[in-house]
Design a protein around this motif. Sequence first.
Motif, short mmCIF file in Angstrom:
data_model
loop_
_atom_site.label_atom_id
_atom_site.label_comp_id
_atom_site.label_asym_id
_atom_site.label_seq_id
_atom_site.Cartn_x
_atom_site.Cartn_y
_atom_site.Cartn_z
N SER A 63 47.32 28.96 45.54
CA SER A 63 46.07 28.98 44.79
C SER A 63 45.81 27.63 44.14
O SER A 63 46.71 27.02 43.55
CB SER A 63 46.12 30.06 43.70
OG SER A 63 45.00 29.96 42.84
N ALA B 208 50.03 32.45 44.14
CA ALA B 208 49.41 33.29 43.12
C ALA B 208 49.47 34.74 43.57
O ALA B 208 49.59 35.04 44.77
CB ALA B 208 47.95 32.88 42.89
N SER C 39 38.19 37.94 42.69
CA SER C 39 39.58 38.42 42.72
C SER C 39 40.10 38.49 41.29
O SER C 39 39.55 37.88 40.37
CB SER C 39 40.46 37.49 43.57
OG SER C 39 40.46 36.18 43.04
N ARG D 122 42.19 40.76 45.82
CA ARG D 122 40.90 40.33 46.37
C ARG D 122 40.06 41.53 46.77
O ARG D 122 40.57 42.46 47.41
CB ARG D 122 41.13 39.44 47.59
CG ARG D 122 41.91 38.17 47.29
CD ARG D 122 42.35 37.47 48.56
NE ARG D 122 43.02 36.20 48.30
CZ ARG D 122 43.63 35.46 49.22
NH1 ARG D 122 43.67 35.89 50.48
NH2 ARG D 122 44.19 34.31 48.89
N MET E 86 43.83 38.37 38.96
CA MET E 86 45.20 37.88 39.09
C MET E 86 45.82 37.67 37.72
O MET E 86 45.09 37.45 36.73
CB MET E 86 45.22 36.57 39.89
CG MET E 86 44.51 35.42 39.21
SD MET E 86 44.43 33.94 40.26
CE MET E 86 43.14 34.41 41.39
N GLU F 281 36.66 30.45 36.86
CA GLU F 281 37.70 31.30 36.29
C GLU F 281 37.24 31.85 34.94
O GLU F 281 36.71 31.11 34.11
CB GLU F 281 38.99 30.50 36.11
CG GLU F 281 39.56 29.93 37.40
CD GLU F 281 40.75 29.02 37.14
OE1 GLU F 281 41.33 29.10 36.05
OE2 GLU F 281 41.07 28.23 38.03
N GLU G 229 47.21 37.69 43.81
CA GLU G 229 45.78 37.96 43.76
C GLU G 229 45.45 39.37 44.22
O GLU G 229 46.13 39.93 45.10
CB GLU G 229 45.01 36.99 44.67
CG GLU G 229 45.03 35.54 44.22
CD GLU G 229 44.09 34.71 45.07
OE1 GLU G 229 42.88 35.04 45.13
OE2 GLU G 229 44.56 33.74 45.70
#
Length: 366
Positions: free
Chosen positions: A83, A91, A112, A95, A114, A33, A93
């Motif tokens: 998620s 979540a 992705s 993608r 978010m 992340e 997202e």
Amino acid sequence: MTSAFFHGVIEDWLQDPQTMLACGRWGDGAVSEIIPGGRARLLPARYPGCFVGVREIRLDDGPHHLHIDLGRVHRVSYAIAPSVCLAFKPALEVRLLTLGPGGAPTDRWSMSLMPDCPYRGERMDEAMVRRFIERLRTHARRAPELVELSVEPDVRQGPQGPHLLKLLCEAAGRPHAGWDDVIRILAPASDHPPPLDAPEPLCLPLLREALALRDASLVIYRERTLVEFQTEKLDGIHRYEEQGHVSWQIGSLRDHHCHLALGAVSRVLFSAEPVSCQGGGLNYTIWFLTAGPSGNPWRRDGYFSVVLNRPYTGDASRPEVIRPVLDMYGRYRQEPWVQADVQFVKVLEQGPPSRRQPLATASGSS
């Protein structure tokens, strides 16, 4: 150009300081992340040719960055799904779905975007959901065929489901619509699989010539299994499609045949290697290799090969069988994905040796 559209989608999201980047899929075992806090910049295209889709995302105040190839993205999926980043709560997202072997569209993604915190307490942040829907609609208007919306069954049936459906219905102007109807209204492409527009594999012309070689076999070797097709009995190469997936059929449907993901071939190696099955003579092989392991216990990147079965009569070489392989390499040697090993180069320079004849040291390699 589709890469430009995907570039714009990423830029739109990176401008939001609450956007987080996730790289990888939890189903593959790891997710990283990046939380840029509005400090991320998507750099413009820098490379020509097959690398024209490559982009770089940089943080203004740090060395960490990532590269993504937008040329391998075929669709944007706005997805509402559980998620791991949110303890498996839903979540929001975005993608970037990628192409698979042979250029076939897949439901897989490597990156992705978010909102980093789409909750207020245990309830989804309504303002965040509305922004997510508005960006979905904006991007779907720009390129309706490249944007889809999906909501996982666990989300639809979970505690957040009714609230999410209400907000989606409001955006669609259909207050009493069900999940499927509202998804179809907001992102019409969600109902249609992406078109099959797989590029022709780079190795295809060379493979056609290899399968036309005299006294040769197509060989697929895996642990405890070796399959050989005599090329003279194969009825060419045929493009095969089923349920959105593309493969290449080698041989006639009414006879022995196989299906290969030729798009996974990243390079071709012409080889002349001494082996016991040729009585210590050279085994003339055209290797079709992948970028990573392919399950071949002899060489890990060896997806399949075309091999000369009888390059010798007794101990004497058969130039009429070997020479077409040497000539084929000559026609393709300028291609960046075609190589030859040292022994093959020696044969090019000195001519095909007899079964027992050693080759002198080659003066160079290619």
